[in-house]
Design a protein around this motif. Structure first.
Motif, PDB file in Angstrom:
ATOM      1  N   THR A   1       0.844  -1.199   0.000  1.00  0.00           N
ATOM      2  CA  THR A   1       0.000   0.000   0.000  1.00  0.00           C
ATOM      3  C   THR A   1       0.877   1.245   0.000  1.00  0.00           C
ATOM      4  O   THR A   1       1.721   1.426   0.883  1.00  0.00           O
ATOM      5  CB  THR A   1      -0.900   0.047   1.246  1.00  0.00           C
ATOM      6  N   PHE A   2       0.683   2.093  -1.008  1.00  0.00           N
ATOM      7  CA  PHE A   2       1.294   3.423  -0.976  1.00  0.00           C
ATOM      8  C   PHE A   2       0.485   4.287  -0.010  1.00  0.00           C
ATOM      9  O   PHE A   2      -0.730   4.420  -0.157  1.00  0.00           O
ATOM     10  CB  PHE A   2       1.274   4.072  -2.360  1.00  0.00           C
TER      11      PHE A   2
ATOM     12  N   PRO B   1       2.009  -1.710 -11.766  1.00  0.00           N
ATOM     13  CA  PRO B   1       0.854  -2.495 -12.207  1.00  0.00           C
ATOM     14  C   PRO B   1      -0.213  -2.586 -11.113  1.00  0.00           C
ATOM     15  O   PRO B   1       0.104  -2.607  -9.916  1.00  0.00           O
ATOM     16  CB  PRO B   1       1.459  -3.874 -12.496  1.00  0.00           C
ATOM     17  N   PRO B   2      -1.481  -2.645 -11.485  1.00  0.00           N
ATOM     18  CA  PRO B   2      -2.573  -2.719 -10.507  1.00  0.00           C
ATOM     19  C   PRO B   2      -2.436  -3.878  -9.527  1.00  0.00           C
ATOM     20  O   PRO B   2      -2.849  -3.766  -8.370  1.00  0.00           O
ATOM     21  CB  PRO B   2      -3.819  -2.885 -11.383  1.00  0.00           C
ATOM     22  N   SER B   3      -1.842  -4.977  -9.974  1.00  0.00           N
ATOM     23  CA  SER B   3      -1.724  -6.145  -9.096  1.00  0.00           C
ATOM     24  C   SER B   3      -0.742  -5.932  -7.959  1.00  0.00           C
ATOM     25  O   SER B   3      -0.728  -6.705  -6.995  1.00  0.00           O
ATOM     26  CB  SER B   3      -1.290  -7.362  -9.916  1.00  0.00           C
ATOM     27  N   GLN B   4       0.083  -4.894  -8.037  1.00  0.00           N
ATOM     28  CA  GLN B   4       1.148  -4.716  -7.052  1.00  0.00           C
ATOM     29  C   GLN B   4       0.781  -3.798  -5.899  1.00  0.00           C
ATOM     30  O   GLN B   4       1.500  -3.754  -4.897  1.00  0.00           O
ATOM     31  CB  GLN B   4       2.415  -4.179  -7.732  1.00  0.00           C
ATOM     32  N   CYS B   5      -0.306  -3.029  -6.023  1.00  0.00           N
ATOM     33  CA  CYS B   5      -0.497  -2.014  -4.987  1.00  0.00           C
ATOM     34  C   CYS B   5      -1.926  -1.515  -4.872  1.00  0.00           C
ATOM     35  O   CYS B   5      -2.755  -1.723  -5.755  1.00  0.00           O
ATOM     36  CB  CYS B   5       0.406  -0.813  -5.274  1.00  0.00           C
ATOM     37  N   GLU B   6      -2.170  -0.867  -3.732  1.00  0.00           N
ATOM     38  CA  GLU B   6      -3.303   0.036  -3.556  1.00  0.00           C
ATOM     39  C   GLU B   6      -2.723   1.383  -3.137  1.00  0.00           C
ATOM     40  O   GLU B   6      -1.537   1.479  -2.785  1.00  0.00           O
ATOM     41  CB  GLU B   6      -4.274  -0.477  -2.489  1.00  0.00           C
ATOM     42  N   VAL B   7      -3.527   2.429  -3.168  1.00  0.00           N
ATOM     43  CA  VAL B   7      -3.068   3.771  -2.816  1.00  0.00           C
ATOM     44  C   VAL B   7      -4.009   4.360  -1.782  1.00  0.00           C
ATOM     45  O   VAL B   7      -5.232   4.389  -1.975  1.00  0.00           O
ATOM     46  CB  VAL B   7      -3.027   4.686  -4.060  1.00  0.00           C
TER      47      VAL B   7
ATOM     48  N   ALA C   1      -8.468  14.999  -5.629  1.00  0.00           N
ATOM     49  CA  ALA C   1      -8.156  13.594  -5.367  1.00  0.00           C
ATOM     50  C   ALA C   1      -9.401  12.719  -5.455  1.00  0.00           C
ATOM     51  O   ALA C   1      -9.324  11.569  -5.902  1.00  0.00           O
ATOM     52  CB  ALA C   1      -7.518  13.462  -3.988  1.00  0.00           C
ATOM     53  N   ALA C   2     -10.537  13.254  -5.032  1.00  0.00           N
ATOM     54  CA  ALA C   2     -11.788  12.482  -5.092  1.00  0.00           C
ATOM     55  C   ALA C   2     -12.148  12.115  -6.525  1.00  0.00           C
ATOM     56  O   ALA C   2     -12.783  11.076  -6.772  1.00  0.00           O
ATOM     57  CB  ALA C   2     -12.919  13.282  -4.457  1.00  0.00           C
TER      58      ALA C   2
ATOM     59  N   ARG D   1      -8.936   0.452  -5.884  1.00  0.00           N
ATOM     60  CA  ARG D   1      -7.643   0.370  -5.186  1.00  0.00           C
ATOM     61  C   ARG D   1      -7.232   1.720  -4.599  1.00  0.00           C
ATOM     62  O   ARG D   1      -6.128   1.858  -4.081  1.00  0.00           O
ATOM     63  CB  ARG D   1      -6.545  -0.118  -6.138  1.00  0.00           C
ATOM     64  N   PHE D   2      -8.112   2.708  -4.654  1.00  0.00           N
ATOM     65  CA  PHE D   2      -7.791   4.031  -4.129  1.00  0.00           C
ATOM     66  C   PHE D   2      -8.697   4.366  -2.953  1.00  0.00           C
ATOM     67  O   PHE D   2      -9.915   4.181  -3.004  1.00  0.00           O
ATOM     68  CB  PHE D   2      -7.986   5.103  -5.210  1.00  0.00           C
TER      69      PHE D   2
END
Length: 415
Positions: A7-8, A31-37, A52-53, A63-64
């Motif tokens: 997670t970032f 890549p989407p598979s590597q993270c959420e933010v 940001a919204a 993932r956000f």
């Protein structure tokens, strides 16, 4: 949504253009598979919340996550809130004034997975991207006591010192990958700090617990350092809090780290650290170094801490009446080899070149260092304590640095 590996966590207070660029760079390279933010808006006074919204879900979908503090709580509290809400097994703390030129996640995770004794891994931070990039952060070194400095700051990003991975006690939280459970177990960032030294405190606690840190040369992030407003408003209070919490948790390591790369630690009259090439290398440069300004500049790219090179460069430009180029040489020298003489040279050349901003900055630096030198007993006691610590720990390099300091300043400071 499946549990992401990472997670970032991005705290933001204003500076929406920086934040949007940061988010877009993550979406472009990770890549989407590597993270959420997880973005934590610390009660920003600008369009961060509305921007940001809209942008976050458009870039990352589910993932956000956007969180918001109803009052401005500061960097530490925002990071802790984001970490508590994260789903990832690993955290990647990231300042909102950063941009990813490539994906740093695989290299950071590989370094973290490859050494269970590491608490955290960071990428190299540079001020810009491209062939002229300069180092902002390659790790934090401790010259003595609890004083912390960025190791090899402003060295060219392609310099050999950037290619080696070091074990460190402290790295910045501007870009820090670590285990989420470990972060939470050790209390995260201490919220008593206000936008400064939270990361030193966290690293000191983890280092004291037996963990280490490193910066991987296989990942780079661009960092617009000090973009956040009010970055140094609480510097004195933060420093006092750090000394109350972390005294004795870190040991001096800058002299040893520098020696691994062929450098020796030295100290200004006001006890700021700087580096010089060790004896043989410095003698070789002085004996065989070029005199032509273009060739000198090329040599200084290879060896930014060469005093005689700056002397020759500045002298050549002065003789030609090229005051702006002479000023640039003097400013560059002061970054690597600070001294009051260097600031006086900048003041003189800035006046000749008509650069009032540089002249004002040099005047401030002269005034600041003069104030520090006006308290010789405090500097002497600091030096004596550091010398005693070096002797007790058997740190011959640090002992040498302080003995040289006493010798160079014998009229004012007596051991």
């Amino acid at each position: 949504m499946h549990t992401p590996p990472l997670t970032f966590v991005i705290p933001a207070y204003g500076q929406w253009p920086h934040t949007s660029a940061c988010l877009e760079s993550i979406a472009a390279h990770v890549p989407p598979s590597q993270c959420e933010v997880v973005l934590v808006d610390d009660c920003s006074p600008d369009e961060t919340q509305s921007g940001a919204a809209a942008l976050g879900p458009a870039l990352f979908g589910e993932r956000f996550t956007l969180l918001r503090n109803e009052t401005n709580r500061g960097f530490a509290a925002s990071v802790n809130l984001g970490a508590a809400q994260a789903w990832g097994l690993r955290l990647f703390l990231l300042n909102n004034d950063t941009v990813l030129p490539a994906n740093p996640v695989p290299a950071c995770l590989a370094a973290l997975d490859g050494d269970p004794s590491l608490a955290g891994v960071g990428p190299i931070l540079t001020y810009s991207d491209g062939p002229d990039a300069r180092i902002q952060h390659l790790g934090v070194a401790v010259p003595y006591a609890l004083k912390c400095v960025h190791l090899y700051a402003l060295f060219p990003a392609g310099h050999p010192v950037t290619r080696r991975q070091r074990r460190l006690q402290v790295i910045t939280a501007a870009a820090l990958c670590m285990d989420r459970g470990l972060f939470l177990e050790h209390g995260g960032l201490h919220a008593g700090f206000v936008n400064g030294m939270e990361d030193i405190d966290l690293c000191a606690r983890l280092s004291h617990a037996g963990y280490g840190f490193t910066v991987t040369p296989k990942a780079t992030v661009v960092h617009a350092e000090h973009a956040s407003p009010g970055r140094f408003d609480r510097e004195a209070a933060n420093d006092a809090l750090l000394h109350s919490r972390a005294a004795g948790l870190l040991h001096p390591d800058m002299a040893a780290l520098a020696a691994e790369d062929g450098y020796a630690l030295h100290l200004t009259a006001w006890l700021d650290p700087y580096l010089l090439p060790e004896g043989a290398r410095l003698a070789e440069l002085d004996a065989t170094g070029p005199d032509d300004p273009h060739a000198i500049l090329e040599t200084l790219e290879q060896e930014p801490c060469w005093p005689l090179g700056y002397d020759r460069l500045e002298s050549a430009f002065r003789k030609r009446g090229e005051w702006s180029r002479a000023l640039a040489a003097a400013v560059r020298r002061s970054a690597f080899l600070p001294s009051q003489d260097a600031y006086r040279a900048i003041l003189d050349l800035a006046s000749r070149a008509g650069d009032t901003a540089r002249a004002d900055d040099a005047s401030r630096r002269l005034a600041d260092t003069t104030r520090m030198l006006a308290r010789p007993e405090g500097l002497r006691q600091t030096a004596l304590a550091a010398l005693e610590q070096a002797r007790e720990s058997g740190d011959a390099r640090l002992s040498t640095a302080f003995k040289q300091w006493f010798a160079a300043n014998a009229r004012t400071f007596r051991p």
